[in-house]
Design a protein around this motif. Structure first.
Motif, PDB file in Angstrom:
ATOM      1  N   ARG A  40     -27.203  14.514  -1.635  1.00  0.00           N
ATOM      2  CA  ARG A  40     -26.303  14.437  -0.582  1.00  0.00           C
ATOM      3  C   ARG A  40     -26.565  13.543   0.452  1.00  0.00           C
ATOM      4  N   GLY A  41     -27.699  12.728   0.451  1.00  0.00           N
ATOM      5  CA  GLY A  41     -28.176  11.696   1.530  1.00  0.00           C
ATOM      6  C   GLY A  41     -29.083  12.394   2.404  1.00  0.00           C
ATOM      7  N   SER A  42     -29.255  13.757   2.324  1.00  0.00           N
ATOM      8  CA  SER A  42     -30.122  14.395   3.335  1.00  0.00           C
ATOM      9  C   SER A  42     -31.704  14.096   2.991  1.00  0.00           C
ATOM     10  N   LEU A  43     -32.549  14.113   3.953  1.00  0.00           N
ATOM     11  CA  LEU A  43     -34.041  13.883   3.928  1.00  0.00           C
ATOM     12  C   LEU A  43     -34.625  15.120   3.718  1.00  0.00           C
ATOM     13  N   LEU A  98     -41.734   9.431  14.847  1.00  0.00           N
ATOM     14  CA  LEU A  98     -42.191   8.948  13.517  1.00  0.00           C
ATOM     15  C   LEU A  98     -42.025   7.448  13.242  1.00  0.00           C
ATOM     16  N   PHE A 100     -41.379   5.294   9.822  1.00  0.00           N
ATOM     17  CA  PHE A 100     -41.054   5.571   8.595  1.00  0.00           C
ATOM     18  C   PHE A 100     -41.525   4.108   7.436  1.00  0.00           C
ATOM     19  N   GLY A 101     -41.837   4.626   6.158  1.00  0.00           N
ATOM     20  CA  GLY A 101     -42.110   3.428   5.424  1.00  0.00           C
ATOM     21  C   GLY A 101     -40.779   3.005   4.814  1.00  0.00           C
ATOM     22  N   ILE A 102     -40.728   1.985   3.914  1.00  0.00           N
ATOM     23  CA  ILE A 102     -39.477   1.500   3.502  1.00  0.00           C
ATOM     24  C   ILE A 102     -38.883   2.464   2.349  1.00  0.00           C
TER      25      ILE A 102
ATOM     26  N   LYS B   9     -19.201  12.027   8.047  1.00  0.00           N
ATOM     27  CA  LYS B   9     -20.048  11.489   6.908  1.00  0.00           C
ATOM     28  C   LYS B   9     -19.934  10.123   6.896  1.00  0.00           C
ATOM     29  N   TYR B  35     -32.405   8.872  14.350  1.00  0.00           N
ATOM     30  CA  TYR B  35     -32.942   7.789  13.898  1.00  0.00           C
ATOM     31  C   TYR B  35     -31.829   7.108  13.220  1.00  0.00           C
ATOM     32  N   GLN B  37     -30.870   4.133  10.226  1.00  0.00           N
ATOM     33  CA  GLN B  37     -31.391   3.076   8.954  1.00  0.00           C
ATOM     34  C   GLN B  37     -30.552   2.083   8.947  1.00  0.00           C
ATOM     35  N   LYS B  40     -31.642  -2.516   4.266  1.00  0.00           N
ATOM     36  CA  LYS B  40     -33.043  -2.934   3.715  1.00  0.00           C
ATOM     37  C   LYS B  40     -34.115  -3.001   4.801  1.00  0.00           C
ATOM     38  N   LYS B  41     -33.890  -1.696   5.854  1.00  0.00           N
ATOM     39  CA  LYS B  41     -34.675  -1.341   6.689  1.00  0.00           C
ATOM     40  C   LYS B  41     -35.264  -0.110   6.604  1.00  0.00           C
ATOM     41  N   PRO B  42     -36.569   0.091   7.165  1.00  0.00           N
ATOM     42  CA  PRO B  42     -36.897   1.736   7.339  1.00  0.00           C
ATOM     43  C   PRO B  42     -36.086   2.490   8.452  1.00  0.00           C
ATOM     44  N   LEU B  43     -36.203   3.523   8.216  1.00  0.00           N
ATOM     45  CA  LEU B  43     -35.737   4.403   9.395  1.00  0.00           C
ATOM     46  C   LEU B  43     -36.300   4.100  10.729  1.00  0.00           C
ATOM     47  N   PHE B  45     -36.689   5.151  14.791  1.00  0.00           N
ATOM     48  CA  PHE B  45     -36.626   6.166  15.732  1.00  0.00           C
ATOM     49  C   PHE B  45     -35.765   5.635  17.028  1.00  0.00           C
ATOM     50  N   GLN B  58     -36.296   4.555  22.479  1.00  0.00           N
ATOM     51  CA  GLN B  58     -36.688   3.586  21.902  1.00  0.00           C
ATOM     52  C   GLN B  58     -35.345   2.576  21.491  1.00  0.00           C
ATOM     53  N   PHE B  90     -28.971   9.012  11.537  1.00  0.00           N
ATOM     54  CA  PHE B  90     -29.523  10.474  10.910  1.00  0.00           C
ATOM     55  C   PHE B  90     -30.054  11.171  12.271  1.00  0.00           C
ATOM     56  N   PHE B 105     -34.027  17.067   8.831  1.00  0.00           N
ATOM     57  CA  PHE B 105     -32.877  15.992   8.954  1.00  0.00           C
ATOM     58  C   PHE B 105     -31.734  16.325   8.369  1.00  0.00           C
ATOM     59  N   SER B 107     -27.497  15.026   6.967  1.00  0.00           N
ATOM     60  CA  SER B 107     -27.318  13.935   5.953  1.00  0.00           C
ATOM     61  C   SER B 107     -27.044  12.685   6.558  1.00  0.00           C
TER      62      SER B 107
END
Lengths: 110, 114
Positions: A40-43, A98, A100-102, B9, B35, B37, B40-43, B45, B58, B90, B105, B107
């Motif tokens: 669903r796209g949730s983390l 936080l 985040f990584g990619i 959504k 957050y 996204q 092609k980039k990370p999430l 803040f 930020q 998010f 988080f 969705s």
């Protein structure tokens, strides 16, 4: 600023096998969290570690603040483990902000 | 049942318009976050709130304004939309006891600005 280098960017596994994801940090992080993005796209939060290792089912994570890295091991991979995994960490000065990584796109094949 | 609800959504907007992204959490948490996204980039803040007060920002642009009408709500108003604002936004929350905490988080809202 704080940087998180996550590898690999993509991973293909056969069912029943295992592998590891890794995140390297450019600075000392206070804690690391691992997430998986669901259908669903949730983390979904998988782990929160301030140190040491934690295990949850077929997943195991380790965090070494001094050596500036964290790992996520998947063993006996199942089809439902497919998804994108993210690590995220915060430095002492960051509060709960936080970095985040990619992400690592994991595909488990039959 | 999702405990953090984001609405809508999907959202498509025209350049220059204004939109509000909705976030409600039913975890009893005191801290909420936004957050973003981009492709092609990370999430990244954007904001953190604790007990309805801004803790960290930020986001360089004042076009992004969080709004907290209740403790469990943190909406995001975006004005004068630009194509570069296209991203998935998010919302997240944590207990709010201070320091590093587990984040939960929603969705996401996927915004496309034409």
């Amino acid at each position: 600023g704080d940087q998180v280098e996550q590898s690999p960017s993509a991973l293909s596994l056969h069912e029943g096998t295992g592998s590891a994801l890794r995140c390297n940090f450019t600075t000392t992080m206070r804690a690391v969290q691992w997430f998986r993005k669901n259908s669903r796209g949730s983390l979904i939060n998988l782990f929160y570690l301030a140190s040491g290792t934690k295990e949850n089912g077929r997943l195991k994570s380790a965090f070494d603040s001094k050596e500036r890295y964290s790992t996520l091991h998947i063993r006996d991979a199942q089809l439902e483990d497919s998804g994108t995994y993210f690590c995220a960490a915060g430095s002492n000065s960051a509060g709960n902000k936080l970095t985040f990584g990619i992400g690592t796109r994991v595909l488990v094949r039959p | 049942d999702p405990k953090i609800i984001q609405k809508p959504k999907y959202l498509v907007a025209v350049t220059g318009s204004e939109k509000i992204l909705i976030c409600e959490q039913y975890l009893g948490h005191n801290a909420m976050y936004w957050y973003r996204q981009s492709a092609k980039k990370p999430l990244e803040f954007m904001f953190s709130y604790s007990y309805q007060k801004l803790m960290d920002n930020q986001t360089a642009s004042s076009r992004f304004q969080p709004q907290s009408s209740k403790k469990n709500h943190l909406d995001l108003q975006i004005t004068a939309l630009k194509p570069d604002d296209s991203a998935t936004y998010f919302c997240a929350s944590s207990q709010g006891r201070g320091g590093a905490e587990t984040l939960y988080f929603g969705s996401g809202t996927r915004l496309t600005v034409l």
